[in-house]
Each structure stands twice: as C-alpha cells, then as structure tokens.
Design a protein around this motif. Structure first.
Motif, PDB file in Angstrom:
ATOM      1  N   GLU A  34       0.718  -1.322  -0.013  1.00  0.00           N
ATOM      2  CA  GLU A  34       0.107  -0.033   0.010  1.00  0.00           C
ATOM      3  C   GLU A  34       0.921   1.148   0.048  1.00  0.00           C
ATOM      4  OE1 GLU A  34      -2.272  -3.548   0.797  1.00  0.00           O
ATOM      5  OE2 GLU A  34      -0.539  -2.825   2.032  1.00  0.00           O
ATOM      6  N   HIS A  35       2.036   1.204   0.804  1.00  0.00           N
ATOM      7  CA  HIS A  35       2.926   2.273   0.660  1.00  0.00           C
ATOM      8  C   HIS A  35       3.154   2.695  -0.682  1.00  0.00           C
ATOM      9  CE1 HIS A  35       3.723   1.315   5.367  1.00  0.00           C
ATOM     10  NE2 HIS A  35       2.974   2.228   5.189  1.00  0.00           N
TER      11      HIS A  35
ATOM     12  N   ARG B  12       1.059   4.414  -2.918  1.00  0.00           N
ATOM     13  CA  ARG B  12       0.977   5.958  -2.308  1.00  0.00           C
ATOM     14  C   ARG B  12       2.374   6.673  -2.869  1.00  0.00           C
ATOM     15  NH1 ARG B  12       0.337   7.163   3.718  1.00  0.00           N
ATOM     16  NH2 ARG B  12       0.034   9.251   2.566  1.00  0.00           N
ATOM     17  N   ILE B  13       3.391   6.130  -2.734  1.00  0.00           N
ATOM     18  CA  ILE B  13       4.388   6.797  -2.990  1.00  0.00           C
ATOM     19  C   ILE B  13       4.642   6.976  -4.588  1.00  0.00           C
ATOM     20  CG2 ILE B  13       7.113   6.288  -3.521  1.00  0.00           C
ATOM     21  CD1 ILE B  13       6.967   4.621  -0.832  1.00  0.00           C
ATOM     22  N   VAL B  14       4.306   5.775  -5.414  1.00  0.00           N
ATOM     23  CA  VAL B  14       4.019   6.111  -6.980  1.00  0.00           C
ATOM     24  C   VAL B  14       3.238   7.556  -7.405  1.00  0.00           C
ATOM     25  CG1 VAL B  14       3.211   5.245  -9.058  1.00  0.00           C
ATOM     26  CG2 VAL B  14       4.735   3.838  -7.611  1.00  0.00           C
ATOM     27  N   LYS B  15       1.871   7.430  -6.719  1.00  0.00           N
ATOM     28  CA  LYS B  15       0.870   8.378  -6.829  1.00  0.00           C
ATOM     29  C   LYS B  15       1.325   9.592  -6.412  1.00  0.00           C
ATOM     30  CE  LYS B  15      -3.164   5.435  -6.811  1.00  0.00           C
ATOM     31  NZ  LYS B  15      -4.484   5.245  -6.198  1.00  0.00           N
ATOM     32  N   ALA B  16       2.210   9.729  -5.470  1.00  0.00           N
ATOM     33  CA  ALA B  16       2.510  11.110  -4.986  1.00  0.00           C
ATOM     34  C   ALA B  16       3.541  11.740  -5.839  1.00  0.00           C
ATOM     35  CB  ALA B  16       3.389  11.045  -3.570  1.00  0.00           C
ATOM     36  N   PHE B  17       4.615  10.943  -6.485  1.00  0.00           N
ATOM     37  CA  PHE B  17       5.382  11.281  -7.529  1.00  0.00           C
ATOM     38  C   PHE B  17       4.650  11.939  -8.758  1.00  0.00           C
ATOM     39  CE2 PHE B  17       9.022   9.160  -5.476  1.00  0.00           C
ATOM     40  CZ  PHE B  17       9.880  10.201  -5.383  1.00  0.00           C
ATOM     41  N   GLN B  18       3.556  11.084  -9.138  1.00  0.00           N
ATOM     42  CA  GLN B  18       3.132  11.433 -10.412  1.00  0.00           C
ATOM     43  C   GLN B  18       2.242  12.642 -10.162  1.00  0.00           C
ATOM     44  OE1 GLN B  18       0.595   7.926 -10.684  1.00  0.00           O
ATOM     45  NE2 GLN B  18       1.876   7.124 -12.411  1.00  0.00           N
ATOM     46  N   SER B  19       1.465  13.072  -8.840  1.00  0.00           N
ATOM     47  CA  SER B  19       0.603  13.968  -8.502  1.00  0.00           C
ATOM     48  C   SER B  19       1.663  15.399  -8.686  1.00  0.00           C
ATOM     49  CB  SER B  19      -0.169  13.910  -7.229  1.00  0.00           C
ATOM     50  OG  SER B  19       0.872  13.808  -6.196  1.00  0.00           O
ATOM     51  N   SER B  20       2.808  15.240  -8.324  1.00  0.00           N
ATOM     52  CA  SER B  20       3.809  16.155  -8.477  1.00  0.00           C
ATOM     53  C   SER B  20       4.414  16.485  -9.919  1.00  0.00           C
ATOM     54  CB  SER B  20       5.133  16.050  -7.747  1.00  0.00           C
ATOM     55  OG  SER B  20       4.783  15.908  -6.157  1.00  0.00           O
ATOM     56  N   GLY B  21       3.817  15.717 -10.728  1.00  0.00           N
ATOM     57  CA  GLY B  21       4.012  16.073 -12.109  1.00  0.00           C
ATOM     58  C   GLY B  21       5.369  15.309 -12.829  1.00  0.00           C
TER      59      GLY B  21
ATOM     60  N   VAL C  91       5.174 -10.391  -5.999  1.00  0.00           N
ATOM     61  CA  VAL C  91       3.767 -10.251  -5.649  1.00  0.00           C
ATOM     62  C   VAL C  91       3.329  -8.911  -5.155  1.00  0.00           C
ATOM     63  CG1 VAL C  91       1.605 -11.024  -4.782  1.00  0.00           C
ATOM     64  CG2 VAL C  91       3.076 -12.716  -6.004  1.00  0.00           C
ATOM     65  N   ASN C  92       4.097  -8.535  -4.021  1.00  0.00           N
ATOM     66  CA  ASN C  92       4.021  -7.215  -3.359  1.00  0.00           C
ATOM     67  C   ASN C  92       4.163  -5.859  -4.106  1.00  0.00           C
ATOM     68  OD1 ASN C  92       3.516  -8.620  -0.957  1.00  0.00           O
ATOM     69  ND2 ASN C  92       5.722  -8.471  -0.380  1.00  0.00           N
ATOM     70  N   ASP C  93       4.589  -6.145  -5.507  1.00  0.00           N
ATOM     71  CA  ASP C  93       5.171  -5.073  -6.338  1.00  0.00           C
ATOM     72  C   ASP C  93       3.853  -4.755  -7.238  1.00  0.00           C
ATOM     73  OD1 ASP C  93       7.515  -4.970  -4.932  1.00  0.00           O
ATOM     74  OD2 ASP C  93       8.335  -5.990  -6.560  1.00  0.00           O
ATOM     75  N   ILE C  94       2.753  -5.697  -7.499  1.00  0.00           N
ATOM     76  CA  ILE C  94       2.050  -5.587  -8.445  1.00  0.00           C
ATOM     77  C   ILE C  94       1.214  -4.435  -8.557  1.00  0.00           C
ATOM     78  CG2 ILE C  94      -0.021  -6.722  -9.517  1.00  0.00           C
ATOM     79  CD1 ILE C  94       1.095  -9.542  -8.923  1.00  0.00           C
ATOM     80  N   LEU C  95       0.597  -4.052  -7.466  1.00  0.00           N
ATOM     81  CA  LEU C  95      -0.248  -2.806  -7.308  1.00  0.00           C
ATOM     82  C   LEU C  95       0.323  -1.556  -7.637  1.00  0.00           C
ATOM     83  CD1 LEU C  95      -2.046  -3.501  -3.931  1.00  0.00           C
ATOM     84  CD2 LEU C  95      -2.947  -3.890  -6.431  1.00  0.00           C
ATOM     85  N   ALA C  96       1.647  -1.484  -7.412  1.00  0.00           N
ATOM     86  CA  ALA C  96       2.303  -0.410  -7.638  1.00  0.00           C
ATOM     87  C   ALA C  96       2.819  -0.182  -9.252  1.00  0.00           C
ATOM     88  CB  ALA C  96       3.461  -0.157  -6.439  1.00  0.00           C
TER      89      ALA C  96
END
Length: 204
Positions: A144-145, A148-157, A167-172
């Motif tokens: 889950e973290h 959130r990290i991927v989305k935070a970078f994306q939201s910063s442009g 398997v733990n990487d799939i969502l990100a």
C-alpha cells in the motif's frame, strides 16, 4: 519439552523478549550500529515450553543478532550517476531497516535521506505530495505504501517508471507510467526502485 526458536526483525522481536529494559536498549543500539554498516540484521530468540504454542506470548530469551552482508554490485554506482546525468532521479523502496537502506544508498551515490512506512502512515496524501521530493529512500514499506509513493510522484508532475519482481509490487507497478525489468536496470536483487523523471523533454 519443546524448544521454540523465533527469528525476525530486531526492532520487532527484541521488545518481545523477557529481559531487562537496559539489555533491550543495548541490543537495539547494536542493531542500529550493524544496520549503519549496510548489514541486514536478524534477531534470534528461544524459549522452552511444555506445549506447542499457538501464539507469540512466550518468555523469549534473546540469543543474538545475525548480520548479513549483501553488497550492491560494483556497476550500480555508475548506473546511478548515468541516471542523474540523464535527468532521471532514482529512488529506493525496500522492506529493509532504514539504517541498512540508507547505508546502501550512500554507498551507491544516492541521497541517504530515508522515511519509513510507519512515518508514511502519519502523513496524509497531500502531506506526502508536498514532501515526496525530500526522500530518496523509503524503508519498511508495504504494498500500500508503494502505491502511495508512486501516486505522490505522479501528482507532483513526474513520469514514474518502476521496477519490481514480486507479488507485493503488482499494485504499484500497475499505477506506474512505465515498468522496467529489474534486472535490466541496476542489477539490484532485493531493492525495489523507482525512477522519477522530471520531464520527458529532458530525455529527448
């Protein structure tokens, strides 16, 4: 009688051991010293019982700490430099202790400023977005973290390319703009990495 042997992260297992607090503090300090050397550290504890336990509420005795050296490959530092020169910012995400991750980051030429999953839990998405550029190392993280990290970078442009192999990487990986084979990137065998690209134009 049964002998129960338990292993785990020192910062989790040591507090559960049946020993004076002063000894726990000493063991935790030793753990910090070992992780600052880039070692992955495992704590081992044991106890004897007349039954097979079905929980972790046991009078555990700390046996010791085991330090495992898993140094980065020699070519990684040069790969990091090449990324930076190309306008690419490498970021490390790992389940390891923050001290271990920071030491490895320092060794390969990355900024060793780290934040843990526990600290991320205290931050709102807006706070994370505002502060995401401060960190190059994310330690003790969950799937889950990572999202959130991927989305935070994306939201910063930023355009985010991500590597991962579990398997733990799939969502990100699903959230990232681009997915890169881990073994094509830095040759890291355990660390999950993110590349934050400030501008596609810088790669033209």
């Amino acid at each position: 009688k049964y002998t129960v042997v338990v292993k785990g992260a020192p910062d989790v297992l040591i507090p559960k051991c049946n020993m004076p607090w002063e000894e726990k503090e000493s063991a935790l300090q030793t753990n910090e010293q070992m992780t600052s050397m880039g070692l992955r550290v495992i704590a081992v504890a044991e106890c004897e019982t007349d039954y097979i336990p079905d929980n972790t509420d046991l009078p555990l005795k700390l046996c010791g700490l085991i330090g495992i050296s898993d140094p980065p490959r020699p070519e990684i530092a040069e790969a990091i430099r090449n990324c930076k020169h190309s306008g690419i910012r490498p970021v490390m995400i790992t389940g390891d202790h923050a001290g271990t991750a920071s030491a490895i980051a320092r060794e390969i030429g990355m900024t060793p400023y780290a934040i843990t999953g526990h600290e991320l839990n205290k931050m709102s998405d807006l706070e994370l977005k505002r502060n995401i550029k401060k960190y190059s190392v994310f330690a003790r993280v969950t799937p889950e973290h990572k999202v959130r990290i991927v989305k935070a970078f994306q939201s910063s442009g930023d355009v985010v390319a991500m590597t991962g192999d579990g398997v733990n990487d799939i969502l990100a990986l699903k959230e990232a703009d681009s997915v890169i084979s881990k073994f094509m990137l830095f040759g890291l065998t355990e660390y999950l990495s993110i590349i934050s690209i400030k501008s596609l134009a810088s790669l033209a």
